[in-house]
Design a protein around this motif. Structure first.
Motif, mmCIF file in Angstrom:
data_model
loop_
_atom_site.group_PDB
_atom_site.id
_atom_site.type_symbol
_atom_site.label_atom_id
_atom_site.label_comp_id
_atom_site.label_asym_id
_atom_site.label_seq_id
_atom_site.Cartn_x
_atom_site.Cartn_y
_atom_site.Cartn_z
ATOM 1 N N MET A 85 0.851 -1.165 0.000
ATOM 2 C CA MET A 85 0.000 0.000 0.000
ATOM 3 C C MET A 85 0.899 1.231 0.000
ATOM 4 S SD MET A 85 -3.023 1.328 2.576
ATOM 5 C CE MET A 85 -2.989 -0.118 3.518
ATOM 6 N N ARG A 86 0.625 2.174 -0.899
ATOM 7 C CA ARG A 86 1.407 3.402 -1.005
ATOM 8 C C ARG A 86 0.564 4.561 -0.501
ATOM 9 N NH1 ARG A 86 2.494 6.154 -6.626
ATOM 10 N NH2 ARG A 86 3.107 8.159 -5.862
ATOM 11 N N THR A 87 1.169 5.415 0.326
ATOM 12 C CA THR A 87 0.481 6.580 0.858
ATOM 13 C C THR A 87 1.208 7.834 0.424
ATOM 14 O OG1 THR A 87 -0.141 5.347 2.814
ATOM 15 C CG2 THR A 87 -0.303 7.719 2.961
ATOM 16 N N GLN A 88 0.457 8.823 0.050
ATOM 17 C CA GLN A 88 1.026 10.128 -0.241
ATOM 18 C C GLN A 88 0.045 11.143 0.302
ATOM 19 O OE1 GLN A 88 2.289 10.517 -4.251
ATOM 20 N NE2 GLN A 88 2.854 12.624 -4.026
ATOM 21 N N GLN A 89 0.565 12.258 0.795
ATOM 22 C CA GLN A 89 -0.300 13.246 1.420
ATOM 23 C C GLN A 89 -0.100 14.586 0.749
ATOM 24 O OE1 GLN A 89 -0.391 12.662 5.551
ATOM 25 N NE2 GLN A 89 -1.205 14.664 5.991
ATOM 26 N N SER A 90 -1.200 15.226 0.397
ATOM 27 C CA SER A 90 -1.154 16.537 -0.230
ATOM 28 C C SER A 90 -2.055 17.478 0.544
ATOM 29 C CB SER A 90 -1.632 16.435 -1.675
ATOM 30 O OG SER A 90 -1.734 17.703 -2.248
ATOM 31 N N GLY A 91 -1.474 18.547 1.073
ATOM 32 C CA GLY A 91 -2.287 19.532 1.770
ATOM 33 C C GLY A 91 -3.007 18.967 2.971
ATOM 34 N N PRO A 119 -4.524 12.609 3.109
ATOM 35 C CA PRO A 119 -3.815 11.416 2.638
ATOM 36 C C PRO A 119 -4.527 10.773 1.444
ATOM 37 C CG PRO A 119 -4.927 10.965 4.709
ATOM 38 C CD PRO A 119 -5.135 12.420 4.410
ATOM 39 N N ILE A 120 -3.739 10.253 0.528
ATOM 40 C CA ILE A 120 -4.251 9.489 -0.602
ATOM 41 C C ILE A 120 -3.564 8.129 -0.535
ATOM 42 C CG2 ILE A 120 -4.469 9.317 -3.106
ATOM 43 C CD1 ILE A 120 -4.215 12.392 -3.218
ATOM 44 N N LEU A 121 -4.324 7.088 -0.265
ATOM 45 C CA LEU A 121 -3.797 5.741 -0.134
ATOM 46 C C LEU A 121 -4.042 4.966 -1.417
ATOM 47 C CD1 LEU A 121 -5.397 4.962 3.348
ATOM 48 C CD2 LEU A 121 -3.113 5.858 2.919
ATOM 49 N N VAL A 167 -6.798 0.933 -6.815
ATOM 50 C CA VAL A 167 -7.808 1.846 -6.273
ATOM 51 C C VAL A 167 -7.129 2.849 -5.347
ATOM 52 C CG1 VAL A 167 -9.859 2.003 -4.789
ATOM 53 C CG2 VAL A 167 -9.657 0.132 -6.437
ATOM 54 N N LEU A 168 -7.519 4.116 -5.459
ATOM 55 C CA LEU A 168 -7.049 5.156 -4.545
ATOM 56 C C LEU A 168 -8.148 5.428 -3.524
ATOM 57 C CD1 LEU A 168 -5.441 7.664 -7.072
ATOM 58 C CD2 LEU A 168 -4.304 5.895 -5.708
ATOM 59 N N THR A 187 -5.868 13.985 -9.220
ATOM 60 C CA THR A 187 -5.872 13.692 -10.659
ATOM 61 C C THR A 187 -4.493 13.236 -11.140
ATOM 62 O OG1 THR A 187 -5.613 16.049 -11.158
ATOM 63 C CG2 THR A 187 -7.842 15.160 -11.243
ATOM 64 N N GLU A 188 -3.433 13.821 -10.582
ATOM 65 C CA GLU A 188 -2.077 13.370 -10.919
ATOM 66 C C GLU A 188 -1.875 11.922 -10.490
ATOM 67 O OE1 GLU A 188 0.490 14.739 -12.609
ATOM 68 O OE2 GLU A 188 -0.838 16.413 -13.114
ATOM 69 N N ARG A 189 -2.351 11.589 -9.298
ATOM 70 C CA ARG A 189 -2.196 10.218 -8.793
ATOM 71 C C ARG A 189 -3.013 9.228 -9.615
ATOM 72 N NH1 ARG A 189 -0.844 9.069 -3.460
ATOM 73 N NH2 ARG A 189 -1.119 6.919 -4.152
#
Length: 136
Positions: A1-7, A10-12, A17-18, A39-41
């Motif tokens: 599972m990849r996590t990235q956080q913007s502002g 979190p977007i997992l 599936v995100l 949208t980039e993800r």
């Protein structure tokens, strides 16, 4: 599972599936940054589906409603299906009272049902819990 956080949101990534969510504290600038990041993800992760959990969103205004519609439209153009899950009754009532319709936005009662609609399901648990070895 990849996590990235913007502002602060979190977007997992779970397979293709995100999974993400919206909070009351999301201001207009952060909301726009979140939309760009999502949208980039979708494009970079080649996501086939997106679950947006709004169960912590206690109120909604026309800006957030428009943002959800635009996010859904952008995701569909990128080939991903979006489900908005966990809408509180007060949010639904507000949308109706404001005359706002989330055209083209799929909804689910909760995140579990939303993720299932995107093709994920929870398999049966092994007896005794995760990693239990019955021979011991």
């Amino acid at each position: 599972m990849r996590t990235q956080q913007s502002g602060g949101v979190p977007i997992l990534r779970l397979g293709d599936v995100l999974i993400t969510g919206l909070l009351n504290e999301l201001d207009d600038k952060a909301a726009l940054a979140f939309t760009d990041e999502l949208t980039e993800r979708i494009a970079s992760d080649r996501a086939s589906g997106v679950l947006i959990d709004i169960s912590r969103l206690e109120m909604i205004d026309s800006f957030v409603a428009r943002m959800l519609m635009e996010m859904t439209s952008m995701a569909r153009l990128l080939g991903a299906r979006v489900i908005v899950a966990g809408m509180r009754p007060a949010v639904a009532i507000t949308l109706v009272e404001l005359g706002l319709e989330l055209d083209g936005v799929e909804t689910a009662l909760n995140a579990e049902r939303g993720i299932a609609a995107l093709g994920w399901h929870q398999g049966p648990r092994p007896p005794g819990g995760v990693g239990h070895d019955p021979t011991r």
